[in-house]
Design a protein around this motif. Structure first.
Motif, PDB file in Angstrom:
ATOM      1  N   MET A  70      11.506   8.227   5.680  1.00 29.69           N
ATOM      2  CA  MET A  70      10.900   9.217   6.483  1.00 29.69           C
ATOM      3  C   MET A  70      10.771  10.718   5.897  1.00 29.69           C
ATOM      4  N   LYS A  73       7.683  10.375   3.844  1.00 29.21           N
ATOM      5  CA  LYS A  73       6.591  10.544   4.872  1.00 29.21           C
ATOM      6  C   LYS A  73       6.262  11.878   5.350  1.00 29.21           C
ATOM      7  N   GLU A  76       4.890  14.103   2.799  1.00 26.81           N
ATOM      8  CA  GLU A  76       3.593  13.734   2.460  1.00 26.81           C
ATOM      9  C   GLU A  76       2.645  14.356   3.725  1.00 26.81           C
ATOM     10  N   LEU A  77       3.308  14.126   4.897  1.00 29.64           N
ATOM     11  CA  LEU A  77       2.553  14.706   6.126  1.00 29.64           C
ATOM     12  C   LEU A  77       2.680  16.252   5.991  1.00 29.64           C
TER      13      LEU A  77
END
Length: 284
Positions: A70, A73, A76-77
């Motif tokens: 998470m 991610k 990355e987000l």
């Protein structure tokens, strides 16, 4: 049979004391059972504790892995959000630039329209300034020549009397030294109608005698041809030259000038069109 007194003595306290070792054995057995039960309880507790610890460790590890995934991610987000923010900023700048360019384009179009109007006015003034001028080609240069006298002789032979009044007659200076072609003669008339009169007379002569004008009509002993044409502005001269080229290629039927403007027809019986620009000529 023994007496009852003896039987009673068998059940005295002395006899009962003989059963105490069995009671000790029972106590020891209970203690062993309790000890065994305690050991088993401890073992079960240890096993359960170890199993719980393993479960906790596994759950924590899985949670840690999921948290790491998470986090990746989310990172990355976050990067994509930052990139999107940059792209949005670029798009906003592009929008501002496009709006600026649109405004500049409108200004350019307005300015282009004004420039076009100015160019049209300049072209009109240029044509008006030479509307009464005539170009004469093919007359050889002579020392001490009198161009007005030559013109009057031409008018007399074309039966144009009295001759039109002219303001000035001169030769254009050659662009190169020792030119192979005699310089052109420019004749400036007082009025446009005077130029039109000499051109009509020249046309009538060609139709009557089926030949071009010659130097003999100017009082010279030579059958060489002489050509009379309207004086054209530089732009209209380029248009006229290109139109003549297209005529030789059979793409135009007739090419002529009128009041300094080029006129053409595309085929026999077609409408005469005024050509005021090279682009209009190509559009035909």
């Amino acid at each position: 049979m023994a007496p009852e007194t003896k039987r009673l003595r068998e059940n005295t306290s002395t006899d009962l004391k003989k059963d105490r070792p069995n009671e000790t054995l029972s106590t020891t057995l209970i203690e062993l059972v309790e000890q065994k039960f305690a050991e088993q309880t401890a073992s079960i507790t240890a096993t359960i504790t170890a199993s719980i610890q393993k479960s906790e460790d596994r759950i924590l590890q899985e949670m840690h892995e999921k948290v790491n995934v998470m986090s990746g991610k989310i990172e990355e987000l976050t990067q994509r959000v930052h990139q999107l923010e940059k792209e949005v900023a670029v798009v906003e700048k592009l929008k501002e630039r496009m709006m600026q360019l649109e405004a500049e384009t409108q200004d350019a179009q307005t300015l282009g329209g004004r420039v076009g109007e100015i160019e049209a006015r300049v072209a009109t003034q240029a044509n008006e300034s030479i509307a009464a001028d005539l170009r004469v080609h093919g007359v050889p240069y002579q020392d001490n020549e009198n161009l007005k006298s030559l013109f009057h002789t031409l008018c007399f032979n074309l039966k144009l009397t009295p001759p039109p009044r002219i303001r000035e007659a001169f030769r254009i200076s050659p662009r190169r030294p020792n030119p192979t072609v005699d310089p052109i003669i420019i004749i400036k008339f007082e009025h446009v109608r005077d130029k039109a009169a000499i051109l009509r007379a020249a046309g009538a002569y060609r139709r009557e005698f089926k030949q071009p004008l010659t130097l003999q009509l100017l009082g010279m002993n030579s059958p060489a041809a002489v050509y009379l044409n309207e004086q054209l502005s530089r732009e209209n001269y380029e248009i006229f030259r290109e139109a003549r080229r297209l005529k030789r290629l059979k793409r135009l039927f007739w090419v002529f000038t009128r009041r300094g403007i080029v006129h053409v027809t595309q085929c026999v019986g077609a409408e005469v069109m005024c050509v005021e620009s090279m682009q209009k000529l190509y559009d035909l």
